[in-house]
Design a protein around this motif. Sequence first.
Motif, PDB file in Angstrom:
ATOM      1  N   UNK A 195       0.833  -1.203   0.000  1.00 59.17           N
ATOM      2  CA  UNK A 195       0.000   0.000   0.000  1.00 59.17           C
ATOM      3  C   UNK A 195       0.862   1.243   0.000  1.00 59.17           C
ATOM      4  N   UNK A 196       1.991   1.141   0.747  1.00 57.35           N
ATOM      5  CA  UNK A 196       2.890   2.294   0.808  1.00 57.35           C
ATOM      6  C   UNK A 196       3.573   2.527  -0.536  1.00 57.35           C
ATOM      7  N   UNK A 197       3.825   1.446  -1.284  1.00 58.57           N
ATOM      8  CA  UNK A 197       4.524   1.563  -2.570  1.00 58.57           C
ATOM      9  C   UNK A 197       3.573   1.771  -3.738  1.00 58.57           C
ATOM     10  N   UNK A 198       2.263   1.803  -3.444  1.00 56.15           N
ATOM     11  CA  UNK A 198       1.307   1.923  -4.546  1.00 56.15           C
ATOM     12  C   UNK A 198       1.439   3.264  -5.291  1.00 56.15           C
ATOM     13  N   UNK A 199       1.760   4.316  -4.564  1.00 53.88           N
ATOM     14  CA  UNK A 199       1.837   5.647  -5.151  1.00 53.88           C
ATOM     15  C   UNK A 199       3.258   6.082  -5.410  1.00 53.88           C
ATOM     16  N   UNK A 200       4.223   5.143  -5.257  1.00 55.95           N
ATOM     17  CA  UNK A 200       5.649   5.493  -5.445  1.00 55.95           C
ATOM     18  C   UNK A 200       5.961   5.386  -6.916  1.00 55.95           C
ATOM     19  N   UNK A 201       6.940   6.183  -7.330  1.00 53.72           N
ATOM     20  CA  UNK A 201       7.331   6.188  -8.736  1.00 53.72           C
ATOM     21  C   UNK A 201       7.993   4.883  -9.113  1.00 53.72           C
ATOM     22  N   UNK A 202       8.041   4.723 -10.452  1.00 52.12           N
ATOM     23  CA  UNK A 202       8.598   3.449 -10.976  1.00 52.12           C
ATOM     24  C   UNK A 202      10.064   3.326 -10.648  1.00 52.12           C
ATOM     25  N   UNK A 203      10.736   4.372 -10.707  1.00 54.26           N
ATOM     26  CA  UNK A 203      12.183   4.313 -10.403  1.00 54.26           C
ATOM     27  C   UNK A 203      12.439   3.933  -8.989  1.00 54.26           C
ATOM     28  N   UNK A 204      11.597   4.458  -8.079  1.00 56.06           N
ATOM     29  CA  UNK A 204      11.779   4.071  -6.661  1.00 56.06           C
ATOM     30  C   UNK A 204      11.470   2.618  -6.480  1.00 56.06           C
ATOM     31  N   UNK A 205      10.427   2.165  -7.183  1.00 59.01           N
ATOM     32  CA  UNK A 205      10.098   0.741  -7.074  1.00 59.01           C
ATOM     33  C   UNK A 205      11.222  -0.101  -7.606  1.00 59.01           C
ATOM     34  N   UNK A 206      11.834   0.339  -8.683  1.00 59.28           N
ATOM     35  CA  UNK A 206      12.972  -0.422  -9.216  1.00 59.28           C
ATOM     36  C   UNK A 206      14.130  -0.432  -8.231  1.00 59.28           C
ATOM     37  N   UNK A 207      14.355   0.667  -7.601  1.00 58.10           N
ATOM     38  CA  UNK A 207      15.452   0.727  -6.617  1.00 58.10           C
ATOM     39  C   UNK A 207      15.169  -0.195  -5.443  1.00 58.10           C
ATOM     40  N   UNK A 266      17.222  -3.415  -4.350  1.00 58.76           N
ATOM     41  CA  UNK A 266      17.721  -3.603  -2.970  1.00 58.76           C
ATOM     42  C   UNK A 266      17.296  -4.944  -2.405  1.00 58.76           C
ATOM     43  N   UNK A 267      16.049  -5.315  -2.645  1.00 52.66           N
ATOM     44  CA  UNK A 267      15.580  -6.600  -2.163  1.00 52.66           C
ATOM     45  C   UNK A 267      16.325  -7.729  -2.843  1.00 52.66           C
ATOM     46  N   UNK A 268      16.575  -7.554  -4.148  1.00 52.63           N
ATOM     47  CA  UNK A 268      17.328  -8.574  -4.885  1.00 52.63           C
ATOM     48  C   UNK A 268      18.744  -8.679  -4.366  1.00 52.63           C
ATOM     49  N   UNK A 269      19.320  -7.541  -4.100  1.00 53.96           N
ATOM     50  CA  UNK A 269      20.700  -7.562  -3.577  1.00 53.96           C
ATOM     51  C   UNK A 269      20.753  -8.210  -2.201  1.00 53.96           C
TER      52      UNK A 269
END
Length: 334
Positions: free
Chosen positions: A286-298, A302-305
């Motif tokens: 829910x917190x990431x629903x309104x976040x930009x695509x670039x932030x989601x990619x970052x 990070x989760x992948x790393x």
Amino acid sequence: MATITRYPGVRHLRSTPTAHVMQLRDGTLRRSGVGLAFWFRPLTAVLSEVPVDDRELPLVAHARTADLQDVTAQVTVSYRFENPEVVAQRLDFSIDPATGRWTGEPLQQVGQLLGELAAGHVMDALAGATLREAVSSGAGPLRQQVTAALVADKRVAATGLRVLGARVSSVRADADLERALQTPAREAAQSEADRSTFERRALAVERERAIAENELTNRIELATREQHLVTQEGANARTRADEAAAAALIEARSQAERRQLHATSTAEATRLQGEAEGAAERARMAALADVEQGVLLAVALRELAAHLPAIGQVTVTPDMLTGALGALTARRGE
């Protein structure tokens, strides 16, 4: 025997306490007594010496019983010269004035007299008894009869003798007859011995039987006790097995209950954790629903790393750097 000492013309006589000495001269009794000592003239003195001590006469008397069987009795007659003066008149007890010895054999005459009288009384006593009675009755009755007959015999009293008693050692028959008479007694004794032997053997057999029965009884008792012991041990083993099974069942039930409780608690914890994680994930999404695509990619990078393995060294080539910079520039131009 008197001791006579010789002197010229005279003699001296010394008698003993057991001899009665009499001196006669011219047919007249001058001295008479026991234990005398006196002088005398050998040419005129007539001397007699009668013993007054107790004497015994052994003899063997032959007799015939009422059933015409010959028997032999061994008898001993005890006597003494009670009236020496009468004896000296009836029997020749004169002694030699020179030596003091008897001129005849008076004791032989006395023995013959008493022997014949005793043998006659023995014959009279045994004549009325059978052979078995004479042999088996013993010497007591015969001794009493012979003694009474000799004491009452007038000829003995007339001779100046006194019979003190008679002893009968034995009454014997012929050897063959004795063996025949002994046969019933021997057979009875043998029968008694056999009976004793049989009784002893029977007693031994009875004792052996009692011992065997006692041993059998003991073995039966031991077997019975052993059977009870085996039964008791089986019951104890079954009881121990039942107790062990009950304890194992209780333990299994306890473990199952513990595992069930543990599984329930684990499931509940997992459910709660899942619900919490789901809620957190929904909150984060829910917190990431309104976040930009670039932030989601970052965030994704990070989760992948975070889940990538550790990288010891990274080699950056110019191509990689050029591509990355181009991508970044393109994103900014947009």
